[in-house]
Structures are given as structure tokens and as C-alpha cells.
Design an enzyme around this catalytic site. Structure first.
Site, short mmCIF file in Angstrom:
data_model
loop_
_atom_site.label_atom_id
_atom_site.label_comp_id
_atom_site.label_asym_id
_atom_site.label_seq_id
_atom_site.Cartn_x
_atom_site.Cartn_y
_atom_site.Cartn_z
CG HIS A 61 35.81 37.54 39.25
ND1 HIS A 61 36.14 39.21 38.87
CD2 HIS A 61 36.87 36.99 39.08
CE1 HIS A 61 37.29 39.07 37.97
NE2 HIS A 61 37.85 37.76 38.10
CG ASP A 63 43.79 38.26 38.58
OD1 ASP A 63 43.68 37.30 39.18
OD2 ASP A 63 42.73 38.63 37.69
CG HIS A 97 40.60 38.90 34.84
ND1 HIS A 97 41.90 38.03 35.29
CD2 HIS A 97 40.08 38.69 33.99
CE1 HIS A 97 41.42 37.49 33.56
NE2 HIS A 97 40.81 38.09 32.53
CG ASP A 138 45.11 36.64 35.96
OD1 ASP A 138 45.24 38.14 36.54
OD2 ASP A 138 43.62 36.95 35.84
ZN ZN Z 1 42.10 37.29 36.71
#
Ligand code: ZN
Length: 308
Positions: free
Chosen positions: A125, A162, A164, A245
Site C-alpha cells: 500500500h 493480497d 487488497h 487475506d
Molecule cells: Zn491485504
């Protein structure tokens, strides 16, 4: 096959507030599963401290100094509402960078076949000038640039499974056709980016998944979007932003993958790495917040890396 594992006790000393999902126990859970039977041949190495200069491969120097200045002498300081630093966070993130870069060196030297980096904090991120989403610096992005600068890699592919979207990696390589960024992720979900229409110079391939998607949907996204993009791109190195995740047990998202899906995706990327990149593959831990889901998924991932 020889698979190397880089980790370091300093990663346990990057502290987050009580109740925060990105916590040291994540690495303890990974350590426990990799101590089980079947992982005896893993080539375990202590991660080397990174070269601070390499952070500027992906982030401007002023931003790097700004993060350094936020590191507290004691306690926990906030960068934003969910991203924090503690006294050892600088050394932890720098050692995560050291491990990622060393992993690149290892696969280019051919001393090992592939590498898994079990580090904290995560990195995907972190944008050029923004630390966010538990991430300070973008370790995968730095490692990709390191491969280009030190080893003459012309094309590096970063595949991010991931749950996200890796907005940071997308931001860093948005206008750089020498690095391909492919991501499967739940959408809508934090950080809000990752639509199919976000394509950079054609080097960004987003495959958003809707809440409730299972392994079949995930595999279809890989088969229809990620793998064909890799075949067109012909990378010299494959880096995995390996977050776990999207596991069905994870509390932060609603994708329903099981360990076998990570095993399958790992095998697919190993096959592409062999086809285009001399087998060179580096996998770097990102998210994964249910300790059982994380440990079992990492176990499946690393077992596949070792088996070929
Ligand atoms: Zn994540």
C-alpha cells in the site's frame, strides 16, 4: 529445488496498537508452521539489513527522511489512522527491504531456485509519497527496481494476490512499462483503487473480485487475465506480493480462498517463471490476518515453492 526463507527477529519488534490486525503473532504463526515436518530442506537465512539508499528506488528522499523522523523513541506513533510506527519500525522495514533485495540477488546468482520473505511491516500500500494501509515503504517495488539496476532485468512482473489492491505498487509503476503489476483483490474494499479500467501504460492488470468470490472465480481471474498478461510481457523476474487475506477465515475481507488455491496459484506462477524468467521467483509476505488461515496458506505456498 532449493527454496530459501528470509526472516529476522527484528520483524517482531515493529509494534502496532493492541487489537491491530497487523501484529507480531502473524510471523510467530508462520514460524510455527514452517517448523513442522516437511520443511526440513528449507534454506533458512537471517535477513540482512537493507541499504537505505535503495529505498529511493521507489520513494523520494524527502519522503524517506519524513518517515524516519516519525519513528518515536518510545511508544507507538501514528502515521495515519491504521498505520503506526514504534522505535524498531525503521530497522524492521529496512531489514524487510534487505531481505527482498537479497532474495533478488539470490535468484539472479542462481544460488537458490526461489525465495520466500517472511517480513513485517507489509509494503504494497505504500505509494511513492504516502505510507498507508500498515505499510511504510514498498518492499516489492524496491526489489523490482533493484533487479533492474543491479542485475540488468529489463522486465519485472509483480503479481499481487493480497485481497487488497496494491495501490502503492500501481502508483509507483503507473507510467513505467518495464514493470508489470497484476493484482487480484476484493472490490469494493480498502484502498478503493484497482478497477479494470486502471491500466497505466498497459502495464497494470487489475482483476477485481466481488465479495463472496471463491477459488473458482479467483482461478478464472488468473487464467483469463493474469497469466495471459505475463505471457505477453515475458518477465525476467516474477515477484509475488503474497498476502493471504483472501483466505476464507480472514477477518478483513470476504473472499473465500482455501490453502489449495494458494498452492495452485503458486504453481501457475512458478510455471510462468520457468517459461520466461529462468525460474527466478521471489515471494514477499504482504497481508493475512487470521493466524490459522495465514499459517496454513503460507505452508501450502512454501511447500509448493520447494516442490516445484
Ligand atoms: Zn491485504
Amino acid at each position: 529445488m532449493t527454496t530459501r526463507l528470509y526472516t529476522h527477529p527484528i520483524y517482531l519488534e515493529h509494534l502496532t496498537p493492541a487489537g491491530h490486525p497487523e501484529r507480531p503473532d502473524r510471523l510467530r504463526a508462520i514460524e510455527r508452521i514452517l517448523d513442522e515436518e516437511g520443511f526440513e530442506d528449507l534454506d533458512r537465512k537471517e535477513a540482512p539489513e537493507g541499504d537505505e539508499e535503495t529505498i529511493t528506488y521507489a520513494h523520494p528522499g524527502g519522503f524517506v527522511e519524513g518517515i524516519k523522523a516519525r519513528i518515536p523513541e518510545e511508544g507507538i506513533a501514528r502515521i495515519d489512522s491504521d498505520t503506526t510506527v514504534s522505535p524498531k519500525s525503521w530497522q524492521a522495514t529496512l531489514t524487510a527491504i534487505g531481505a527482498a533485495n537479497a532474495a533478488v540477488d539470490d535468484v539472479f546468482a542462481g544460488t537458490v531456485d526461489n525465495v520466500f520473505v517472511a517480513s513485517r511491516p507489509p509494503g504494497h500500500h505504500a505509494e511513492k509519497v504516502t505510507a498507508m494501509g500498515f505499510c511504510l515503504f514498498n518492499h516489492a517495488a524496491i526489489a523490482a527496481r533493484h533487479a533492474q539496476r543491479k542485475h540488468g532485468a529489463e522486465r519485472v512482473a509483480i503479481v499481487d494476490w493480497d485481497v487488497h489492491h496494491g495501490n502503492g505498487t500501481q502508483d509507483i509503476f503507473w507510467d513505467d512499462p518495464s514493470v508489470m503489476y497484476c493484482s487480484t483483490h476484493q472490490m469494493p474494499l480498502f484502498p478503493g483503487t484497482g478497477a479494470k479500467t486502471e491500466t497505466g501504460t498497459g502495464n497494470i492488470v487489475n482483476a477485481p473480485l466481488t465479495a463472496g468470490a471463491d477459488g473458482d472465480v479467483f482461478r478464472d481471474a488468473f487464467l483469463s487475465r493474469v497469466l495471459p498478461a505475463l505471457d505477453d510481457f515475458r518477465p525476467d523476474l516474477v515477484i509475488i506480493s503474497a498476502g493471504f487475506d483472501a483466505h476464507h477465515r480472514d477477518p478483513l475481507a470476504e473472499i473465500n480462498l482455501v490453502e489449495e488455491d494458494f498452492d495452485w496459484a503458486t504453481a501457475q506462477l512458478m510455471e510462468r517463471a520457468h517459461r520466461w524468467a529462468g525460474g527466478r521467483l521471489v515471494s514477499i509476505l504482504e497481508g493475512g490476518y487470521d493466524l490459522h488461515g495465514l499459517a496454513f496458506s503460507v505452508g501450502a505456498h512454501v511447500r509448493r515453492l520447494m516442490k516445484g
